[in-house]
Design a protein around this motif. Structure first.
Motif, short mmCIF file in Angstrom:
data_model
loop_
_atom_site.label_atom_id
_atom_site.label_comp_id
_atom_site.label_asym_id
_atom_site.label_seq_id
_atom_site.Cartn_x
_atom_site.Cartn_y
_atom_site.Cartn_z
N VAL A 13 8.66 -3.29 -10.50
CA VAL A 13 7.89 -3.33 -9.26
C VAL A 13 7.96 -4.75 -8.72
O VAL A 13 7.54 -5.70 -9.39
CB VAL A 13 6.43 -2.91 -9.50
N ILE A 14 8.49 -4.89 -7.52
CA ILE A 14 8.68 -6.21 -6.92
C ILE A 14 7.74 -6.36 -5.73
O ILE A 14 7.81 -5.60 -4.77
CB ILE A 14 10.14 -6.39 -6.47
N SER A 15 6.85 -7.35 -5.84
CA SER A 15 5.95 -7.67 -4.73
C SER A 15 6.42 -8.98 -4.11
O SER A 15 6.41 -10.02 -4.76
CB SER A 15 4.51 -7.80 -5.24
N ALA A 16 6.87 -8.89 -2.86
CA ALA A 16 7.46 -10.05 -2.19
C ALA A 16 6.49 -10.71 -1.22
O ALA A 16 6.90 -11.34 -0.26
CB ALA A 16 8.75 -9.64 -1.46
N GLY A 17 5.20 -10.56 -1.50
CA GLY A 17 4.21 -11.21 -0.66
C GLY A 17 4.12 -12.70 -0.94
O GLY A 17 4.43 -13.16 -2.05
N ILE A 18 3.75 -13.46 0.05
CA ILE A 18 3.57 -14.90 -0.14
C ILE A 18 2.42 -15.33 0.77
O ILE A 18 2.21 -14.74 1.83
CB ILE A 18 4.86 -15.67 0.16
N GLY A 19 1.68 -16.33 0.32
CA GLY A 19 0.50 -16.72 1.10
C GLY A 19 -0.57 -15.66 0.93
O GLY A 19 -0.99 -15.36 -0.18
N TYR A 20 -0.98 -15.03 2.03
CA TYR A 20 -1.99 -13.96 1.96
C TYR A 20 -1.30 -12.69 1.50
O TYR A 20 -0.90 -11.85 2.29
CB TYR A 20 -2.67 -13.78 3.31
N ALA A 21 -1.12 -12.59 0.18
CA ALA A 21 -0.26 -11.54 -0.37
C ALA A 21 -1.00 -10.26 -0.77
O ALA A 21 -0.37 -9.30 -1.15
CB ALA A 21 0.49 -12.09 -1.60
N LEU A 27 -0.31 -2.54 -1.74
CA LEU A 27 0.63 -1.47 -1.39
C LEU A 27 1.54 -1.15 -2.58
O LEU A 27 1.75 0.02 -2.92
CB LEU A 27 1.46 -1.89 -0.17
N ALA A 28 2.06 -2.19 -3.23
CA ALA A 28 2.92 -1.99 -4.41
C ALA A 28 2.16 -1.26 -5.51
O ALA A 28 2.70 -0.34 -6.15
CB ALA A 28 3.43 -3.33 -4.91
N ASP A 29 0.90 -1.64 -5.72
CA ASP A 29 0.10 -1.00 -6.77
C ASP A 29 -0.18 0.46 -6.47
O ASP A 29 -0.13 1.31 -7.37
CB ASP A 29 -1.22 -1.76 -6.96
N GLN A 30 -0.50 0.76 -5.21
CA GLN A 30 -0.79 2.16 -4.82
C GLN A 30 0.46 3.04 -5.04
O GLN A 30 0.36 4.16 -5.53
CB GLN A 30 -1.19 2.23 -3.35
N ILE A 31 1.62 2.51 -4.68
CA ILE A 31 2.86 3.26 -4.85
C ILE A 31 3.18 3.45 -6.32
O ILE A 31 3.53 4.55 -6.77
CB ILE A 31 4.03 2.54 -4.13
N LEU A 51 6.90 -7.86 -10.86
CA LEU A 51 7.43 -9.19 -10.55
C LEU A 51 6.83 -9.68 -9.24
O LEU A 51 7.03 -9.07 -8.20
CB LEU A 51 8.96 -9.14 -10.43
N GLU A 52 6.06 -10.76 -9.31
CA GLU A 52 5.48 -11.38 -8.12
C GLU A 52 6.45 -12.48 -7.67
O GLU A 52 6.51 -13.54 -8.30
CB GLU A 52 4.10 -11.98 -8.44
N LEU A 53 7.20 -12.24 -6.62
CA LEU A 53 8.23 -13.19 -6.21
C LEU A 53 7.67 -14.53 -5.75
O LEU A 53 8.36 -15.55 -5.81
CB LEU A 53 9.11 -12.59 -5.11
N SER A 98 10.04 -10.85 3.96
CA SER A 98 9.63 -12.22 3.62
C SER A 98 10.81 -13.05 3.13
O SER A 98 11.83 -12.52 2.68
CB SER A 98 8.55 -12.19 2.54
N ASP A 99 10.66 -14.38 3.21
CA ASP A 99 11.71 -15.29 2.73
C ASP A 99 11.99 -15.10 1.25
O ASP A 99 13.15 -15.18 0.82
CB ASP A 99 11.31 -16.74 3.00
N VAL A 100 10.94 -14.86 0.45
CA VAL A 100 11.17 -14.70 -1.00
C VAL A 100 11.92 -13.40 -1.29
O VAL A 100 12.72 -13.33 -2.22
CB VAL A 100 9.87 -14.79 -1.83
N PHE A 101 11.69 -12.37 -0.47
CA PHE A 101 12.46 -11.13 -0.58
C PHE A 101 13.93 -11.43 -0.35
O PHE A 101 14.80 -11.06 -1.15
CB PHE A 101 11.93 -10.14 0.47
N GLU A 102 14.24 -12.13 0.75
CA GLU A 102 15.63 -12.46 1.08
C GLU A 102 16.24 -13.33 -0.01
O GLU A 102 17.40 -13.13 -0.40
CB GLU A 102 15.69 -13.18 2.43
N SER A 103 15.47 -14.31 -0.51
CA SER A 103 15.99 -15.22 -1.54
C SER A 103 16.33 -14.47 -2.83
O SER A 103 17.38 -14.68 -3.42
CB SER A 103 14.97 -16.33 -1.84
N PHE A 104 15.42 -13.59 -3.25
CA PHE A 104 15.63 -12.89 -4.51
C PHE A 104 16.84 -11.96 -4.45
O PHE A 104 17.71 -12.01 -5.32
CB PHE A 104 14.38 -12.09 -4.90
#
Length: 193
Positions: A13-21, A27-31, A51-53, A98-104
């Motif tokens: 499970v990949i959560s790509a939130g950053i800042g106010y995540a 959403l990731a947890d509900q899914i 994985l919290e990016l 998000s930028d971390v999504f793109e980076s990962f």
């Protein structure tokens, strides 16, 4: 172990939130809860790795500057590579993840995700969402030869305005539909890279 005992289903499970995540992780947890419920009802055991990016921001910066992968980043990629299926949730600004999504997903080598079933979800901060949003996010994964399930779950502010620990009926229906699609995909043989 009993010879007929099936191997557990591995879910990354990949959560790509950053800042106010919080909404993205929620959403990731509900899914994940919906996918796990569906799998266990079908008799499967499930192993989940979250994985919290946002925790890898420094690692992405070092990779960008130096060109090498940190141990944490290598371990995150390995967790994704060995999974039977992925749940990926990202916040979106206009129509961009998000930028971390793109980076990962930018550091994952070609072929690692080949044939991997992926459930994609986006948390939008705006009530208005461009119609191509789902297509843009799916495109990132088709380039990696992964196999996104047909339903992309897109949540907006209105989906979290109900009970403190709940979501709207519309979002719940989308989550259930996408979760059922992922369960069907991980329960079928697929070719992994």
């Amino acid at each position: 172990m009993h010879p007929s005992a099936p191997s557990p289903v591995s879910l990354a499970v990949i959560s790509a939130g950053i800042g106010y995540a919080r909404p993205t992780r929620l959403l990731a947890d509900q899914i994940t809860e919906s996918v796990c419920w569906s799998l266990t009802v079908g008799g499967a055991r499930v192993e989940v790795e979250v994985l919290e990016l946002c925790r890898l921001v420094t690692d992405f910066a070092h990779h960008s500057a130096m060109g090498h992968l940190s141990l944490d980043l290598r371990e995150a990629i390995a967790a994704v590579a060995v999974a039977d299926g992925l749940v990926v949730a990202t916040p979106v600004v206009v129509a961009s993840p998000s930028d971390v999504f793109e980076s990962f997903f930018g550091v994952i080598e070609d072929g690692v995700l080949s044939g991997m079933p992926v459930l994609l979800a986006a948390n939008s901060g705006s009530r208005w969402r461009p119609p191509e949003l789902g297509r843009v996010i799916r495109g990132r994964f088709t380039c990696l030869h992964a196999e996104p399930v047909p339903t992309v779950v897109i949540a907006g502010p209105e989906d979290w305005e109900g009970p403190a620990h709940g979501c709207s009926n519309r979002l719940r229906e989308r989550i259930t539909q996408a979760a059922d699609e992922l369960v069907a995909a991980v329960s079928s043989p697929h070719t992994s890279g």
